[in-house]
Design a protein around this motif. Sequence first.
Motif, PDB file in Angstrom:
ATOM      1  N   THR A   1       0.837   3.392  -3.205  1.00 23.85           N
ATOM      2  CA  THR A   1      -0.475   3.102  -2.601  1.00 23.85           C
ATOM      3  C   THR A   1      -0.371   2.415  -1.246  1.00 23.85           C
ATOM      4  O   THR A   1      -1.405   2.158  -0.622  1.00 23.85           O
ATOM      5  CB  THR A   1      -1.313   2.190  -3.519  1.00 23.85           C
ATOM      6  OG1 THR A   1      -0.680   0.913  -3.607  1.00 23.85           O
ATOM      7  CG2 THR A   1      -1.503   2.801  -4.895  1.00 23.85           C
TER       8      THR A   1
ATOM      9  N   SER B   1      -8.516  -7.033 -12.208  1.00 26.31           N
ATOM     10  CA  SER B   1      -9.203  -7.422 -10.974  1.00 26.31           C
ATOM     11  C   SER B   1      -8.220  -7.430  -9.798  1.00 26.31           C
ATOM     12  O   SER B   1      -7.003  -7.478  -9.984  1.00 26.31           O
ATOM     13  CB  SER B   1      -9.813  -8.821 -11.129  1.00 26.31           C
ATOM     14  OG  SER B   1      -8.781  -9.790 -11.189  1.00 26.31           O
ATOM     15  N   GLU B   2      -8.778  -7.421  -8.599  1.00 29.15           N
ATOM     16  CA  GLU B   2      -7.931  -7.537  -7.411  1.00 29.15           C
ATOM     17  C   GLU B   2      -7.245  -8.900  -7.368  1.00 29.15           C
ATOM     18  O   GLU B   2      -6.111  -9.010  -6.901  1.00 29.15           O
ATOM     19  CB  GLU B   2      -8.744  -7.300  -6.142  1.00 29.15           C
ATOM     20  CG  GLU B   2      -9.089  -5.840  -5.934  1.00 29.15           C
ATOM     21  CD  GLU B   2      -9.796  -5.588  -4.625  1.00 29.15           C
ATOM     22  OE1 GLU B   2      -9.218  -5.915  -3.558  1.00 29.15           O
ATOM     23  OE2 GLU B   2     -10.927  -5.070  -4.665  1.00 29.15           O
TER      24      GLU B   2
ATOM     25  N   ASN C   1     -12.750  -5.763 -16.628  1.00 27.07           N
ATOM     26  CA  ASN C   1     -11.394  -6.063 -16.153  1.00 27.07           C
ATOM     27  C   ASN C   1     -11.024  -7.514 -16.419  1.00 27.07           C
ATOM     28  O   ASN C   1      -9.882  -7.821 -16.766  1.00 27.07           O
ATOM     29  CB  ASN C   1     -11.260  -5.745 -14.665  1.00 27.07           C
ATOM     30  CG  ASN C   1     -11.274  -4.259 -14.397  1.00 27.07           C
ATOM     31  OD1 ASN C   1     -11.174  -3.443 -15.318  1.00 27.07           O
ATOM     32  ND2 ASN C   1     -11.420  -3.891 -13.146  1.00 27.07           N
TER      33      ASN C   1
ATOM     34  N   THR D   1      -4.295  -8.709  -9.503  1.00 28.88           N
ATOM     35  CA  THR D   1      -3.307  -7.877  -8.812  1.00 28.88           C
ATOM     36  C   THR D   1      -2.577  -8.678  -7.733  1.00 28.88           C
ATOM     37  O   THR D   1      -1.357  -8.582  -7.596  1.00 28.88           O
ATOM     38  CB  THR D   1      -3.997  -6.639  -8.204  1.00 28.88           C
ATOM     39  OG1 THR D   1      -4.711  -5.963  -9.239  1.00 28.88           O
ATOM     40  CG2 THR D   1      -2.992  -5.690  -7.594  1.00 28.88           C
ATOM     41  N   LYS D   2      -3.322  -9.473  -7.002  1.00 32.87           N
ATOM     42  CA  LYS D   2      -2.714 -10.325  -5.969  1.00 32.87           C
ATOM     43  C   LYS D   2      -1.777 -11.350  -6.606  1.00 32.87           C
ATOM     44  O   LYS D   2      -0.671 -11.597  -6.101  1.00 32.87           O
ATOM     45  CB  LYS D   2      -3.820 -11.026  -5.157  1.00 32.87           C
ATOM     46  CG  LYS D   2      -3.311 -11.948  -4.087  1.00 32.87           C
ATOM     47  CD  LYS D   2      -2.639 -11.201  -2.964  1.00 32.87           C
ATOM     48  CE  LYS D   2      -2.283 -12.149  -1.823  1.00 32.87           C
ATOM     49  NZ  LYS D   2      -0.945 -11.924  -1.314  1.00 32.87           N
TER      50      LYS D   2
ATOM     51  N   ALA E   1      -5.290  -2.322  -8.657  1.00 35.37           N
ATOM     52  CA  ALA E   1      -6.146  -2.965  -9.662  1.00 35.37           C
ATOM     53  C   ALA E   1      -6.827  -1.924 -10.532  1.00 35.37           C
ATOM     54  O   ALA E   1      -6.861  -2.062 -11.769  1.00 35.37           O
ATOM     55  CB  ALA E   1      -7.181  -3.855  -8.973  1.00 35.37           C
ATOM     56  N   GLU E   2      -7.341  -0.872  -9.917  1.00 34.57           N
ATOM     57  CA  GLU E   2      -7.993   0.199 -10.685  1.00 34.57           C
ATOM     58  C   GLU E   2      -6.992   0.896 -11.599  1.00 34.57           C
ATOM     59  O   GLU E   2      -7.306   1.206 -12.752  1.00 34.57           O
ATOM     60  CB  GLU E   2      -8.640   1.208  -9.738  1.00 34.57           C
ATOM     61  CG  GLU E   2      -9.876   0.672  -9.048  1.00 34.57           C
ATOM     62  CD  GLU E   2     -10.455   1.645  -8.028  1.00 34.57           C
ATOM     63  OE1 GLU E   2     -10.085   2.846  -8.037  1.00 34.57           O
ATOM     64  OE2 GLU E   2     -11.287   1.194  -7.210  1.00 34.57           O
TER      65      GLU E   2
ATOM     66  N   ASN F   1      -2.087  -1.076  -1.434  1.00 30.19           N
ATOM     67  CA  ASN F   1      -3.537  -1.080  -1.582  1.00 30.19           C
ATOM     68  C   ASN F   1      -3.894  -1.774  -2.904  1.00 30.19           C
ATOM     69  O   ASN F   1      -3.849  -1.158  -3.970  1.00 30.19           O
ATOM     70  CB  ASN F   1      -4.080   0.348  -1.547  1.00 30.19           C
ATOM     71  CG  ASN F   1      -5.587   0.420  -1.638  1.00 30.19           C
ATOM     72  OD1 ASN F   1      -6.235  -0.460  -2.195  1.00 30.19           O
ATOM     73  ND2 ASN F   1      -6.147   1.482  -1.101  1.00 30.19           N
ATOM     74  N   LEU F   2      -4.232  -3.063  -2.824  1.00 31.69           N
ATOM     75  CA  LEU F   2      -4.478  -3.846  -4.036  1.00 31.69           C
ATOM     76  C   LEU F   2      -5.657  -3.322  -4.843  1.00 31.69           C
ATOM     77  O   LEU F   2      -5.646  -3.383  -6.066  1.00 31.69           O
ATOM     78  CB  LEU F   2      -4.666  -5.319  -3.686  1.00 31.69           C
ATOM     79  CG  LEU F   2      -3.442  -6.031  -3.113  1.00 31.69           C
ATOM     80  CD1 LEU F   2      -3.732  -7.512  -2.921  1.00 31.69           C
ATOM     81  CD2 LEU F   2      -2.212  -5.833  -3.981  1.00 31.69           C
ATOM     82  N   ARG F   3      -6.678  -2.811  -4.182  1.00 31.84           N
ATOM     83  CA  ARG F   3      -7.832  -2.267  -4.913  1.00 31.84           C
ATOM     84  C   ARG F   3      -7.410  -1.066  -5.772  1.00 31.84           C
ATOM     85  O   ARG F   3      -7.774  -0.970  -6.938  1.00 31.84           O
ATOM     86  CB  ARG F   3      -8.951  -1.871  -3.963  1.00 31.84           C
ATOM     87  CG  ARG F   3     -10.140  -1.235  -4.707  1.00 31.84           C
ATOM     88  CD  ARG F   3     -11.311  -0.998  -3.824  1.00 31.84           C
ATOM     89  NE  ARG F   3     -11.896  -2.314  -3.580  1.00 31.84           N
ATOM     90  CZ  ARG F   3     -12.734  -2.600  -2.605  1.00 31.84           C
ATOM     91  NH1 ARG F   3     -13.112  -1.669  -1.773  1.00 31.84           N
ATOM     92  NH2 ARG F   3     -13.217  -3.806  -2.471  1.00 31.84           N
ATOM     93  N   ALA F   4      -6.617  -0.168  -5.190  1.00 33.86           N
ATOM     94  CA  ALA F   4      -6.151   1.006  -5.931  1.00 33.86           C
ATOM     95  C   ALA F   4      -5.236   0.596  -7.086  1.00 33.86           C
ATOM     96  O   ALA F   4      -5.311   1.169  -8.183  1.00 33.86           O
ATOM     97  CB  ALA F   4      -5.420   1.964  -4.987  1.00 33.86           C
TER      98      ALA F   4
END
Length: 178
Positions: A146, A160-161, A84, A164-165, A154-155, A149-152
């Motif tokens: 989401t 990366s998270e 990533n 995304t942030k 990002a995926e 939901n930053l993890r979702a």
Amino acid sequence: MAILKRKITDPRAPQEYNSQIAARDAFNLAKSKTLDTEPLDIDALVTSLGIDLRLEVLPNEISGYLKKNNGHWTIGVNSLHHPNRRRFTIAHELGHYFLHRHISDFEDRALFRNSSDRNQLEYEANDFAASLLMPSTNFKIALRQTGDNLRAIAERFGVSELATKFRQDSIRQNFGID
């Protein structure tokens, strides 16, 4: 090649080519070449532009580089970094290509920036990369779907998270979204 041209007389036209416009042009180019866009096939986009892409073992503090040698452009990326992170680095270096290639070659160190001018160029390349890999419309849809939901997210975009942030903060700042 599907690079957009703007009339100077159009009062709505931006005064300068910036990271947002460049990312939109690059994304539209990827779509015109029928490349995957979510997540964006950044490797194919780079090679479709005639830029060599090299995965290399580099010192950990070096994420990647953009260099011109004998009239030909190369993007190098640290093969030891997470996939990533490599995707974001490739997009970042492509940002330097779109926005700054008239200035110089670039070697991007993960932990070191040495001047305020260089910092501005790095910020622009980061903004380009985030905008290209996570276009605002797609990103806003992902936020709604989401529940932030930053993890979702990002995926979904293959980043990366942290990236995304960065994109979430940029969209909130530029579009006033809470």
